[in-house]
Design an enzyme around this catalytic site. Structure first.
Site, mmCIF file in Angstrom:
data_model
loop_
_atom_site.group_PDB
_atom_site.id
_atom_site.type_symbol
_atom_site.label_atom_id
_atom_site.label_comp_id
_atom_site.label_asym_id
_atom_site.label_seq_id
_atom_site.Cartn_x
_atom_site.Cartn_y
_atom_site.Cartn_z
ATOM 1 N N THR A 1 0.806 -1.217 0.000
ATOM 2 C CA THR A 1 0.000 0.000 0.000
ATOM 3 C C THR A 1 0.841 1.271 0.000
ATOM 4 O O THR A 1 2.027 1.253 0.338
ATOM 5 C CB THR A 1 -0.939 0.029 1.224
ATOM 6 O OG1 THR A 1 -0.161 0.084 2.423
ATOM 7 C CG2 THR A 1 -1.842 -1.187 1.251
ATOM 8 N N ASP A 2 0.170 2.360 -0.361
ATOM 9 C CA ASP A 2 0.811 3.673 -0.297
ATOM 10 C C ASP A 2 0.520 4.287 1.085
ATOM 11 O O ASP A 2 -0.026 3.619 1.967
ATOM 12 C CB ASP A 2 0.340 4.564 -1.443
ATOM 13 C CG ASP A 2 -1.155 4.826 -1.440
ATOM 14 O OD1 ASP A 2 -1.822 4.607 -0.394
ATOM 15 O OD2 ASP A 2 -1.675 5.261 -2.480
ATOM 16 N N MET A 3 0.848 5.540 1.254
ATOM 17 C CA MET A 3 0.680 6.190 2.558
ATOM 18 C C MET A 3 -0.785 6.285 2.985
ATOM 19 O O MET A 3 -1.078 6.412 4.175
ATOM 20 C CB MET A 3 1.325 7.566 2.539
ATOM 21 C CG MET A 3 2.842 7.480 2.460
ATOM 22 S SD MET A 3 3.635 9.093 2.424
ATOM 23 C CE MET A 3 3.278 9.656 4.073
#
Length: 127
Positions: A13-15
């Site tokens: 995942t990203d932030m």
């Protein structure tokens, strides 16, 4: 149709906790590798014979986001088999919801990088 389960890990995942777009390509690659093994194709033996599979083309549509810790499924189905290529549809789903769709064209190449015909036994296995 081949089904392959995926769990979304934090590293995917990203932030914002949403699956990074390129990871869908990793998910479908894992599913294809599992499908090839399940139908009885030995990619190590192919390599010993001087042949490998290569992705020639991917047409992808991102439809909705997946998030950290969700359980997904990749569905893989053969759309077309010719003497030189294999076209597959791959869909990443959460339940019945389609999140990602791809049409993937696979070819064989020799150990020198030259295009090669799909071996007849492989064409039979994927029909």
């Amino acid at each position: 149709m081949h089904r392959f389960p995926i769990r979304v890990y934090y590293e995917d995942t990203d932030m914002a906790g949403i699956v990074y777009y390129a990871n869908y390509l990793r998910y479908i690659e894992r599913a294809r590798s599992d499908w090839v093994r399940d139908i009885g194709i030995d990619q190590n033996a192919m390599r010993e014979d001087g042949l490998v599979f290569a992705v020639r083309r991917v047409e992808a549509d991102y439809l909705s986001s997946a998030r950290f810790d969700e359980e997904l499924q990749v569905e893989t189905s053969v759309q077309q088999v010719t003497g030189a290529r294999l076209v597959m549809e791959q869909v990443v789903k959460r339940g019945e919801q389609r999140l990602f769709e791809a049409l993937v064209t696979i070819v064989c190449v020799s150990d020198t990088g030259q295009p090669a015909r799909l071996p007849a036994n492989i064409r039979r296995l994927v029909h």
